[in-house]
Design a protein around this motif. Structure first.
Motif, short mmCIF file in Angstrom:
data_model
loop_
_atom_site.label_atom_id
_atom_site.label_comp_id
_atom_site.label_asym_id
_atom_site.label_seq_id
_atom_site.Cartn_x
_atom_site.Cartn_y
_atom_site.Cartn_z
N PRO A 176 -6.26 13.54 1.99
CA PRO A 176 -7.64 13.60 1.50
C PRO A 176 -8.65 12.80 2.33
CG PRO A 176 -6.11 13.32 -0.33
CD PRO A 176 -5.30 13.22 0.93
N LEU A 177 -8.19 11.73 2.97
CA LEU A 177 -9.10 10.92 3.79
C LEU A 177 -8.90 11.16 5.29
CD1 LEU A 177 -8.96 7.46 1.95
CD2 LEU A 177 -10.47 9.42 1.52
N THR B 33 -11.83 -1.05 -1.20
CA THR B 33 -12.82 -0.10 -1.70
C THR B 33 -13.53 0.59 -0.53
OG1 THR B 33 -14.62 -1.71 -1.71
CG2 THR B 33 -13.21 -1.61 -3.67
N PRO B 34 -14.18 1.73 -0.79
CA PRO B 34 -14.92 2.40 0.29
C PRO B 34 -15.99 1.51 0.91
CG PRO B 34 -14.64 3.89 -1.56
CD PRO B 34 -14.16 2.54 -2.02
N VAL C 45 0.86 -1.17 0.00
CA VAL C 45 0.00 0.00 0.00
C VAL C 45 0.90 1.22 0.00
CG1 VAL C 45 -1.79 1.25 1.23
CG2 VAL C 45 -1.81 -1.23 1.22
N THR C 46 0.70 2.12 -0.97
CA THR C 46 1.58 3.26 -1.11
C THR C 46 1.63 4.11 0.13
OG1 THR C 46 1.03 3.31 -3.47
CG2 THR C 46 2.11 5.25 -2.55
N HIS D 98 -8.46 7.10 -3.91
CA HIS D 98 -7.76 7.40 -2.66
C HIS D 98 -7.89 6.24 -1.67
CE1 HIS D 98 -6.29 11.43 -3.30
NE2 HIS D 98 -7.48 11.84 -3.74
N PHE D 99 -9.07 5.62 -1.63
CA PHE D 99 -9.27 4.49 -0.71
C PHE D 99 -8.36 3.32 -1.10
CE2 PHE D 99 -12.85 6.08 1.67
CZ PHE D 99 -12.88 5.27 2.79
N ARG D 100 -8.29 3.03 -2.38
CA ARG D 100 -7.45 1.93 -2.83
C ARG D 100 -5.99 2.19 -2.51
NH1 ARG D 100 -8.25 -3.17 -3.62
NH2 ARG D 100 -10.15 -2.70 -4.78
#
Length: 317
Positions: free
Chosen positions: A207-208, A250-251, A196-197, A242-244
């Motif tokens: 953003p989240l 996924t959201p 995961v980046t 952004h979630f991925r």
């Protein structure tokens, strides 16, 4: 009291060994009996720059309820025969065997992964698959639970697997308490992507960063992807991206996992009915909660509650 044996030999990775020692060797004040941790090895062990004195020989692994095999430093070198044999014998004696990171190579050498899905550090999954073709290697998960045999990916995923074992034995509330003590995230699902980046964000400018706490405070509401996107001030497609990147999922899958985790805590800590818990977690009906809970956790909510109520009574005796 459940016994955990930590296999230690020259060539182990000290980070994974220390994680297991910290999780299973340090109890929770006021909770009751914790794990009885034993460090097992043939002689003084050189782990990185440290010397470790095992308390028992490798034959002691066969007396444990759970055997933890830390990461193996050099995957191009075969693990010691006595270690491989001791792990095999322990599993045959009924022990639950878990490998951390490249410890999967030890389990594979012992034949415990034949015909089973398994994982290891993403940098070594191709080597594991090529050397042990009977193993179904999954490079895209944090850990794999086959019941009596478990494997984890590298480094931080070792902590995820250790907390998963605590959660399986003592429930999510206890696992969350351990996670808070260690200042780590309480739960990352085993099916989450290894690479995961960016980790799940804490910083305000991500953003989240403000969205995830906002969602967890509103799990009783029928939230949709559009609701989340509106709160994050972005399009649904941008939100999914952004979630991925941030969570590896996924959201909707992330939201469902949070609802299930909340349901587990309520089943453990309250006497609320399944209908009430379904409403409190935004599932709507007991039937919906039972379907998703059974699919995710593997047992119905009522069975889950009975199991951990029984374990809680045993832990205080």
């Amino acid at each position: 009291m459940s016994t955990v044996a930590l296999a230690a030999t020259d060539g182990m990775l000290h980070f994974e060994l220390a994680i297991a020692s910290e999780v299973f060797g340090t109890g929770l004040p006021g909770y009751g009996p914790w794990y009885d941790l034993a460090v097992c090895g043939s002689a003084t062990v050189r782990v990185g720059r440290f010397d470790l004195e095992p308390e028992h020989g490798l034959d002691h692994l066969a007396r444990a309820d759970t055997v933890i095999v830390p990461g193996w430093a050099d995957v191009d070198v075969d693990p010691p025969t006595d270690l491989v044999e001791a792990v095999r014998v322990a599993h045959e004696a009924g022990a639950r065997v878990a490998s951390l990171c490249t410890g999967a190579f030890v389990l594979a050498a012992a034949g415990l992964l034949d015909g089973r899905r398994a994982t290891t550090h993403w940098a070594h999954t191709e080597v594991l698959a090529a050397r042990y073709p009977l193993v179904e290697v999954d490079p895209d998960v944090l850990y794999v639970d086959n019941g009596s045999v478990l494997t984890s990916a590298g480094k931080a995923a070792a902590m995820d697997l250790c907390l998963h074992l605590v959660r399986s034995d003592h429930g999510s509330a206890v696992a969350n308490t351990v996670a808070r003590r260690l200042v780590v995230p309480p739960h990352r699902a085993g099916g989450q992507a290894q690479f995961v980046t960016t980790p799940v964000p804490d910083q305000d400018d991500h953003p989240l960063g403000g969205l995830l706490p906002w969602v967890t405070e509103r799990l009783d509401r029928p939230l949709t992807v559009e609701d989340l996107a509106r709160q994050a001030k972005m399009s649904s497609r941008n939100l999914a991206r952004h979630f991925r990147t941030s969570t590896g999922t996924t959201p909707l899958r992330w939201l469902l996992n949070q609802r299930i985790r909340r349901a587990q805590e309520l089943l453990e800590r309250t006497d609320d009915s399944v209908d009430a818990i379904a409403e409190a977690t935004g599932m709507g009906t007991a039937a919906t909660l039972r379907r998703h809970f059974n699919r995710t956790v593997g047992v119905p909510p009522d069975s889950y509650r009975r199991t951990f109520r029984a374990q809680a009574k045993e832990s205080v005796r």
